[in-house]
Design a protein around this motif. Structure first.
Motif, PDB file in Angstrom:
ATOM      1  N   ARG A  16       0.718  -1.314   0.106  1.00 58.28           N
ATOM      2  CA  ARG A  16       0.192   0.042  -0.059  1.00 58.28           C
ATOM      3  C   ARG A  16       1.016   1.269  -0.019  1.00 58.28           C
ATOM      4  O   ARG A  16       0.582   2.287  -0.572  1.00 58.28           O
ATOM      5  CB  ARG A  16      -0.810   0.042   1.157  1.00 58.28           C
ATOM      6  CG  ARG A  16      -2.227  -0.935   1.071  1.00 58.28           C
ATOM      7  CD  ARG A  16      -3.266  -0.418  -0.177  1.00 58.28           C
ATOM      8  NE  ARG A  16      -4.316  -1.265   0.050  1.00 58.28           N
ATOM      9  CZ  ARG A  16      -5.170  -1.554  -0.828  1.00 58.28           C
ATOM     10  NH1 ARG A  16      -4.939  -0.698  -2.129  1.00 58.28           N
ATOM     11  NH2 ARG A  16      -6.411  -2.124  -0.939  1.00 58.28           N
ATOM     12  N   CYS A 147      -5.260   0.348  13.031  1.00 60.84           N
ATOM     13  CA  CYS A 147      -6.349   0.548  11.865  1.00 60.84           C
ATOM     14  C   CYS A 147      -7.628   0.710  12.475  1.00 60.84           C
ATOM     15  O   CYS A 147      -8.362   1.656  11.902  1.00 60.84           O
ATOM     16  CB  CYS A 147      -6.553  -0.497  10.940  1.00 60.84           C
ATOM     17  SG  CYS A 147      -6.317  -2.245  11.873  1.00 60.84           S
ATOM     18  N   ASP A 237     -11.590  -6.185   2.825  1.00 59.39           N
ATOM     19  CA  ASP A 237     -11.041  -4.759   3.139  1.00 59.39           C
ATOM     20  C   ASP A 237     -12.262  -4.095   3.666  1.00 59.39           C
ATOM     21  O   ASP A 237     -13.125  -4.164   3.320  1.00 59.39           O
ATOM     22  CB  ASP A 237     -10.344  -4.045   1.801  1.00 59.39           C
ATOM     23  CG  ASP A 237      -9.080  -4.656   1.482  1.00 59.39           C
ATOM     24  OD1 ASP A 237      -8.275  -4.784   2.134  1.00 59.39           O
ATOM     25  OD2 ASP A 237      -9.101  -4.670   0.169  1.00 59.39           O
ATOM     26  N   GLY A 238     -11.911  -3.311   4.656  1.00 58.36           N
ATOM     27  CA  GLY A 238     -12.970  -2.502   5.383  1.00 58.36           C
ATOM     28  C   GLY A 238     -13.355  -2.899   6.512  1.00 58.36           C
ATOM     29  O   GLY A 238     -13.939  -3.803   6.909  1.00 58.36           O
ATOM     30  N   PRO A 287     -19.038  -2.501   3.992  1.00 54.49           N
ATOM     31  CA  PRO A 287     -17.571  -2.581   3.352  1.00 54.49           C
ATOM     32  C   PRO A 287     -17.479  -2.391   1.685  1.00 54.49           C
ATOM     33  O   PRO A 287     -16.657  -1.693   1.141  1.00 54.49           O
ATOM     34  CB  PRO A 287     -17.021  -3.849   3.940  1.00 54.49           C
ATOM     35  CG  PRO A 287     -17.608  -3.708   5.125  1.00 54.49           C
ATOM     36  CD  PRO A 287     -19.064  -3.322   4.818  1.00 54.49           C
ATOM     37  N   ARG A 291     -16.097   1.419   1.292  1.00 57.72           N
ATOM     38  CA  ARG A 291     -14.579   1.478   1.756  1.00 57.72           C
ATOM     39  C   ARG A 291     -13.551   2.223   0.993  1.00 57.72           C
ATOM     40  O   ARG A 291     -12.836   2.851   1.349  1.00 57.72           O
ATOM     41  CB  ARG A 291     -13.987  -0.107   1.843  1.00 57.72           C
ATOM     42  CG  ARG A 291     -14.094  -0.864   0.561  1.00 57.72           C
ATOM     43  CD  ARG A 291     -13.569  -2.167   0.897  1.00 57.72           C
ATOM     44  NE  ARG A 291     -13.832  -3.246  -0.599  1.00 57.72           N
ATOM     45  CZ  ARG A 291     -14.231  -4.263  -0.396  1.00 57.72           C
ATOM     46  NH1 ARG A 291     -14.347  -4.915   0.660  1.00 57.72           N
ATOM     47  NH2 ARG A 291     -14.271  -4.862  -1.578  1.00 57.72           N
ATOM     48  N   ASN A 292     -14.059   2.580  -0.386  1.00 54.57           N
ATOM     49  CA  ASN A 292     -13.091   3.411  -1.401  1.00 54.57           C
ATOM     50  C   ASN A 292     -13.574   4.620  -1.336  1.00 54.57           C
ATOM     51  O   ASN A 292     -13.178   5.437  -2.205  1.00 54.57           O
ATOM     52  CB  ASN A 292     -13.216   2.587  -2.481  1.00 54.57           C
ATOM     53  CG  ASN A 292     -12.224   1.274  -2.460  1.00 54.57           C
ATOM     54  OD1 ASN A 292     -11.084   1.076  -1.890  1.00 54.57           O
ATOM     55  ND2 ASN A 292     -12.807   0.130  -3.100  1.00 54.57           N
ATOM     56  N   GLY A 296     -10.274   5.704  -0.582  1.00 54.33           N
ATOM     57  CA  GLY A 296      -9.993   4.841   0.595  1.00 54.33           C
ATOM     58  C   GLY A 296      -9.724   5.819   2.011  1.00 54.33           C
ATOM     59  O   GLY A 296      -9.109   4.992   3.090  1.00 54.33           O
ATOM     60  N   HIS A 315     -11.530   2.193   5.308  1.00 55.88           N
ATOM     61  CA  HIS A 315     -10.702   1.214   4.776  1.00 55.88           C
ATOM     62  C   HIS A 315      -9.335   0.769   5.528  1.00 55.88           C
ATOM     63  O   HIS A 315      -8.605   1.744   5.966  1.00 55.88           O
ATOM     64  CB  HIS A 315     -10.351   1.778   3.222  1.00 55.88           C
ATOM     65  CG  HIS A 315      -9.633   0.572   2.500  1.00 55.88           C
ATOM     66  ND1 HIS A 315      -8.564  -0.156   2.640  1.00 55.88           N
ATOM     67  CD2 HIS A 315      -9.872   0.456   1.201  1.00 55.88           C
ATOM     68  CE1 HIS A 315      -8.243  -0.941   1.737  1.00 55.88           C
ATOM     69  NE2 HIS A 315      -9.059  -0.654   0.614  1.00 55.88           N
ATOM     70  N   ASN A 316      -9.169  -0.416   6.027  1.00 59.03           N
ATOM     71  CA  ASN A 316      -8.169  -0.596   7.164  1.00 59.03           C
ATOM     72  C   ASN A 316      -6.752  -0.500   6.295  1.00 59.03           C
ATOM     73  O   ASN A 316      -5.878  -0.013   7.378  1.00 59.03           O
ATOM     74  CB  ASN A 316      -8.502  -1.886   7.617  1.00 59.03           C
ATOM     75  CG  ASN A 316      -8.353  -3.151   6.575  1.00 59.03           C
ATOM     76  OD1 ASN A 316      -9.521  -3.192   5.757  1.00 59.03           O
ATOM     77  ND2 ASN A 316      -7.564  -4.171   6.631  1.00 59.03           N
ATOM     78  N   ARG A 319      -6.790   4.042   4.732  1.00 56.17           N
ATOM     79  CA  ARG A 319      -6.952   5.191   5.822  1.00 56.17           C
ATOM     80  C   ARG A 319      -6.511   4.494   7.082  1.00 56.17           C
ATOM     81  O   ARG A 319      -5.810   5.318   8.132  1.00 56.17           O
ATOM     82  CB  ARG A 319      -8.527   5.429   6.058  1.00 56.17           C
ATOM     83  CG  ARG A 319      -8.786   6.501   7.308  1.00 56.17           C
ATOM     84  CD  ARG A 319      -8.356   7.729   6.671  1.00 56.17           C
ATOM     85  NE  ARG A 319      -7.556   8.441   7.634  1.00 56.17           N
ATOM     86  CZ  ARG A 319      -7.455  10.067   7.680  1.00 56.17           C
ATOM     87  NH1 ARG A 319      -8.274  10.794   6.824  1.00 56.17           N
ATOM     88  NH2 ARG A 319      -6.556  10.600   8.370  1.00 56.17           N
TER      89      ARG A 319
END
Length: 338
Positions: A16, A147, A237-238, A287, A291-292, A296, A315-316, A319
């Motif tokens: 990431r 997160c 994700d999320g 999510p 999430r985006n 994100g 978004h883990n 963010r």
């Protein structure tokens, strides 16, 4: 341009970082470090790119170096995606060598002289950089929170205009939070795992520091009590969090606080137009759908009910991890600490 590196560049959070930094307008990504088995080889040959984002081809030929202080001699700033057992000593050595460290690792989050920062919540805590320098450190360490802590704290930030002292949170955390090999498939399919090691303790302690008051030399913890219960769920994700807070104001006033919340910054490249977005549908946030938001970087809040009860989502790995650290670095750069 500021020359930067990524420590642990092949892992989930490391990837990431690479994604967010490959075309960054302020930072020049020149150094990628990883384990000895990857060192000496081009990044494109050793990384197993697993993100939903496109692979940034421009880093393919960057030769991976060992994760040592010597490998970072040409960097002004490094982003750490190291595991905590490695980060504890190495990040200290890097900072003592005169290099700035923005870390996603938990190792130094609760150190008294290390800022634990969410730019929209406690930018003044960067004053602890001066405390580190006054104690003889050539560089400095700045950390971002866990997160789930980031999502929850951002969701609480607009409520600071009200009075509250007790927060209860139940997290539903995505499997990407455990890293690429963190959750076995046969454990998470058709299942919810009601335990994530040390996660509850991180949330309960980190928020009190982040929402505390910086008096010029130290952070005075916020007078709130946080109780968390953390669960791993079969979402990629999320992180979703159900929250209860002892806010007495009517729901309409709470919704207005969310709708009018603005970030104190507008000039940071990764800063979303809305750090917090209020979703007023009864079945949101979700999510897969939300999430985006903000690339994100936006935390979504919904299902606000009397009590006060609501649901937050973020978004883990963006963010909640690499994006948080990059945003911290942008704030640090804009305040001329680099």
């Amino acid at each position: 341009m500021i020359n930067v590196g990524v420590l642990g560049a092949t892992g989930a959070v490391g990837q990431r970082f690479v994604q967010l930094l490959a075309d960054h307008p302020w930072f020049h990504l020149q150094t990628l470090t990883a384990s000895e088995r990857s060192a000496g080889k081009p990044y494109g040959k050793v990384v197993n790119w697993r993100l939903d984002a496109p692979y940034p081809d421009k880093v393919s030929d960057v030769v991976v170096t060992p994760t040592t202080v010597e490998s970072l001699k040409d960097c002004d700033l490094v982003f750490s995606a190291l595991p905590a057992d490695v980060a504890t000593q190495l990040e200290t050595e890097i900072a003592n060598a005169g290099i700035a460290v923005c870390s996603n690792a938990r190792s130094h989050r609760m150190d008294p002289d290390v800022p634990l920062v969410i730019p929209e919540v406690n930018p003044d805590h960067l004053g602890l950089i001066d405390v580190q320098r006054d104690r003889g450190r050539g560089g400095f360490i700045v950390t971002n929170p866990n997160c789930s802590t980031i999502v929850l704290t951002l969701a609480l930030a607009p409520l600071r205009s009200f009075e509250f002292h007790n927060v209860h949170a139940a997290t539903m955390q995505a499997i990407s939070g455990g890293g690429f090999a963190g959750v076995a498939a046969m454990e998470i399919y058709d299942n919810v795992i009601p335990y994530i090691g040390a996660e509850e303790e991180k949330i309960e302690t980190e928020i009190v520091k982040i929402m505390g008051t910086f008096n010029g030399s130290e952070v005075i913890p916020a007078p709130i009590q946080v109780s968390a219960s953390c669960h791993r769920v079969p979402v990629i994700d999320g992180h979703t969090i159900a929250v209860w807070a002892d806010v007495k104001e009517p729901v309409d006033e709470v919704k207005k606080a969310y709708a009018t919340f603005k970030s104190p910054f507008s000039n940071l490249p990764l800063q979303p137009a809305k750090a917090i977005e209020l979703l007023d549908q009864p079945d949101r946030p979700q999510p897969r759908l939300d999430r985006n938001r903000g690339r994100g970087m936006t935390v979504s809040v919904g299902r606000i009910r009397e009590g006060l009860r609501f649901v937050a989502l973020g978004h883990n790995t963006i963010r909640g991890a690499a994006g948080a650290s990059v945003l911290n670095a942008e704030l640090i750069y804009s305040r001329k600490y680099l």
